[in-house]
Write a protein that holds these residues in place. Structure first.
Motif, PDB file in Angstrom:
ATOM      1  N   GLU A 198       0.809  -1.215   0.000  1.00 10.91           N
ATOM      2  CA  GLU A 198       0.000   0.000   0.000  1.00 10.91           C
ATOM      3  C   GLU A 198       0.841   1.262   0.000  1.00 10.91           C
ATOM      4  N   TRP A 199       2.143   1.126   0.288  1.00 12.67           N
ATOM      5  CA  TRP A 199       2.995   2.313   0.290  1.00 12.67           C
ATOM      6  C   TRP A 199       3.365   2.754  -1.118  1.00 12.67           C
ATOM      7  N   SER A 200       3.013   1.957  -2.132  1.00 15.81           N
ATOM      8  CA  SER A 200       3.311   2.349  -3.506  1.00 15.81           C
ATOM      9  C   SER A 200       2.291   3.334  -4.059  1.00 15.81           C
ATOM     10  N   ALA A 201       1.200   3.552  -3.341  1.00 13.59           N
ATOM     11  CA  ALA A 201       0.174   4.490  -3.799  1.00 13.59           C
ATOM     12  C   ALA A 201       0.763   5.893  -3.904  1.00 13.59           C
ATOM     13  N   PRO A 202       0.414   6.634  -4.983  1.00 14.09           N
ATOM     14  CA  PRO A 202       0.996   7.971  -5.185  1.00 14.09           C
ATOM     15  C   PRO A 202       0.822   8.896  -3.992  1.00 14.09           C
ATOM     16  N   GLY A 203      -0.335   8.895  -3.352  1.00 15.35           N
ATOM     17  CA  GLY A 203      -0.591   9.819  -2.261  1.00 15.35           C
ATOM     18  C   GLY A 203       0.206   9.532  -1.007  1.00 15.35           C
ATOM     19  N   ARG A 204       0.876   8.364  -0.959  1.00 14.17           N
ATOM     20  CA  ARG A 204       1.607   7.997   0.246  1.00 14.17           C
ATOM     21  C   ARG A 204       3.123   8.068   0.067  1.00 14.17           C
ATOM     22  N   ALA A 240      -1.157  18.095   2.915  1.00  6.03           N
ATOM     23  CA  ALA A 240      -2.014  18.832   1.986  1.00  6.03           C
ATOM     24  C   ALA A 240      -2.604  17.895   0.939  1.00  6.03           C
ATOM     25  N   ASP A 241      -1.862  16.861   0.557  1.00  5.90           N
ATOM     26  CA  ASP A 241      -2.370  15.901  -0.422  1.00  5.90           C
ATOM     27  C   ASP A 241      -3.589  15.145   0.101  1.00  5.90           C
ATOM     28  N   LEU A 242      -3.702  15.022   1.425  1.00 10.49           N
ATOM     29  CA  LEU A 242      -4.856  14.329   1.994  1.00 10.49           C
ATOM     30  C   LEU A 242      -6.139  15.142   1.845  1.00 10.49           C
ATOM     31  N   THR A 243      -6.008  16.415   1.509  1.00 13.41           N
ATOM     32  CA  THR A 243      -7.189  17.261   1.330  1.00 13.41           C
ATOM     33  C   THR A 243      -7.660  17.290  -0.118  1.00 13.41           C
ATOM     34  N   LEU A 244      -6.965  16.569  -0.994  1.00  9.74           N
ATOM     35  CA  LEU A 244      -7.284  16.594  -2.416  1.00  9.74           C
ATOM     36  C   LEU A 244      -7.972  15.313  -2.849  1.00  9.74           C
ATOM     37  N   GLY A 261     -11.404  20.740  10.385  1.00 10.54           N
ATOM     38  CA  GLY A 261     -11.675  19.468  11.039  1.00 10.54           C
ATOM     39  C   GLY A 261     -11.251  18.264  10.218  1.00 10.54           C
ATOM     40  N   ALA A 262     -11.553  17.075  10.749  1.00 13.33           N
ATOM     41  CA  ALA A 262     -11.100  15.828  10.131  1.00 13.33           C
ATOM     42  C   ALA A 262     -11.700  15.602   8.751  1.00 13.33           C
ATOM     43  N   ASP A 263     -12.925  16.080   8.519  1.00 10.16           N
ATOM     44  CA  ASP A 263     -13.574  15.845   7.235  1.00 10.16           C
ATOM     45  C   ASP A 263     -12.895  16.572   6.087  1.00 10.16           C
ATOM     46  N   ALA A 264     -11.993  17.505   6.401  1.00  3.65           N
ATOM     47  CA  ALA A 264     -11.245  18.185   5.335  1.00  3.65           C
ATOM     48  C   ALA A 264     -10.249  17.251   4.671  1.00  3.65           C
ATOM     49  N   LEU A 265      -9.850  16.193   5.379  1.00  3.68           N
ATOM     50  CA  LEU A 265      -8.881  15.232   4.836  1.00  3.68           C
ATOM     51  C   LEU A 265      -9.636  14.178   4.027  1.00  3.68           C
ATOM     52  N   VAL A 266     -10.115  14.587   2.867  1.00  2.15           N
ATOM     53  CA  VAL A 266     -11.024  13.744   2.086  1.00  2.15           C
ATOM     54  C   VAL A 266     -10.349  12.486   1.560  1.00  2.15           C
ATOM     55  N   ALA A 267      -9.027  12.480   1.441  1.00  6.23           N
ATOM     56  CA  ALA A 267      -8.328  11.311   0.923  1.00  6.23           C
ATOM     57  C   ALA A 267      -7.878  10.359   2.027  1.00  6.23           C
ATOM     58  N   SER A 268      -8.127  10.732   3.279  1.00  7.43           N
ATOM     59  CA  SER A 268      -7.742   9.877   4.395  1.00  7.43           C
ATOM     60  C   SER A 268      -8.805   8.814   4.620  1.00  7.43           C
ATOM     61  N   ARG A 269      -8.382   7.575   4.797  1.00 11.93           N
ATOM     62  CA  ARG A 269      -9.329   6.495   5.026  1.00 11.93           C
ATOM     63  C   ARG A 269     -10.143   6.778   6.276  1.00 11.93           C
TER      64      ARG A 269
END
Length: 353
Positions: free
Chosen positions: A26-32, A80-84, A136-144
């Protein structure tokens, strides 16, 4: 006796953590990938700090300063990528290298401004992360969703740590001015240990493998719901009940919004206003209902039920189960499987109170 500076120990631990994470698919994902780069940068910086303060190698200072000018922007870019909805490709992250280029030029042309530049850089990026956290937490739309609040808390911790690192540089500068650096080594060593804690949090964010501990932060007091909020919430309820998307362990706010054809912010606001909870809590309630049905009607192990419901963390599953039902999964199953007369007696006792 060989002297091994504390920063070298920190670098070794970070390197072990990095190798372990590289072995996970899972660490190969671009966002990580940015989080991987962040961990590597901290490990290398720990080595530089050890050489500088442990063995007084002044020649390493330019490299240490340039790497520090990479770490702060990299920390910001990772979160910042977690917000995209779609993480930026690495080829578009080059702007975050400009501070490092500026520090390198300053070392060559005007060394007196390097220290002040790094202080402003760390404090500036720390404040930028705090600005992201305001939604808040909901801003991190890409976070599981299974670790959304952990992602949010780690973001805040990283922001505070960056600001603290900038302020610690101020303290070190004052110490160098007043005492010639008598306490600078101890200050740097303590700061490096704090960095290790931050990296552990950042690693949890990137892979989402660590559950949050404690109680979820309550969402801000919602405004009065509108007709549009009702419509969005109704569509979301239908999506959850008919498609069972909550069973997807990688589900995040961005995926939900795409399925509804709506902006993530619109979905988050509707859930907050209609249900008075975060999207993470909302989805987890569906997961717990599903788990309750499975526990009551089949003999699957609790761990298998947990995975089927969409959870991947046992501690998070148990915590959410307790929040929703007031009991543990094992106790819930025992009560549901109790002989019918015993259940009726318990019900009569409750009614007679």
């Amino acid at each position: 006796m060989i002297f091994v500076p504390l920063p070298f120990v920190v670098a070794l631990l970070l390197s072990i953590l990095l190798i372990r994470m590289l072995r996970m698919e899972e660490w190969s994902a671009p966002g990580r990938r940015l989080f991987l780069a962040l961990i590597a940068a901290y490990a290398l910086q720990s080595v530089f700090i050890g050489l500088r303060w442990g063995y007084d190698m002044l020649a390493i200072m330019p490299l240490q300063a340039v790497l520090a000018a990479i770490v702060a922007p990299l920390s910001f870019a990772s979160f910042a990528d977690l917000t995209l909805g779609t993480p930026r490709p690495l080829s578009r992250q080059w702007l975050h290298l400009l501070p490092a280029i500026g520090v390198a030029l300053a070392f060559a042309c005007w060394r007196d401004v390097v220290g002040l530049s790094l202080i402003l850089l760390f404090i500036g990026y720390g404040l930028a992360l705090l600005w992201i956290s305001r939604s808040g937490a909901d801003a991190l739309v890409a976070s599981r969703l299974d670790g959304a609040f952990l992602s949010y808390r780690s973001l805040v911790i990283t922001a505070v740590a960056l600001i603290g690192s900038g302020l610690s540089d101020v303290v070190i500068s004052l110490d160098l001015y007043r005492t010639g650096g008598a306490n600078a080594g101890a200050i740097v060593a303590l700061g490096n240990v704090i960095v290790l804690l931050i990296l552990g949090a950042a690693a949890s964010i990137a892979g989402g493998t660590q559950p949050e501990q404690g109680i979820d932060s309550a969402p801000p007091s919602p405004a009065l719901p509108t007709e549009e909020d009702d419509a969005v919430a109704s569509r979301l309820d239908s999506l959850m009940e008919t498609k069972q998307v909550y069973r997807d362990p990688e589900l995040n706010l961005n995926r939900i919004a795409r399925k509804l054809g709506l902006p993530a912010r619109r979905v988050s606001v509707a859930v907050n206003r209609i249900h008075g909870m975060s999207v993470s809590q909302y989805v987890n309630e569906f997961r717990i209902r599903f788990a309750c049905d499975q526990l009551a009607h089949n003999d699957m192990p609790v761990t298998s039920v947990m995975f089927e419901a969409g959870f991947i963390s046992k501690s998070n599953f148990n915590r959410e189960f307790l929040r929703v039902t007031g009991t543990s999964p094992t106790e819930y199953r025992r009560r549901e499987r109790a002989p019918q007369p015993a259940k009726e007696t318990a019900l009569q006792a409750f009614v007679s109170r």
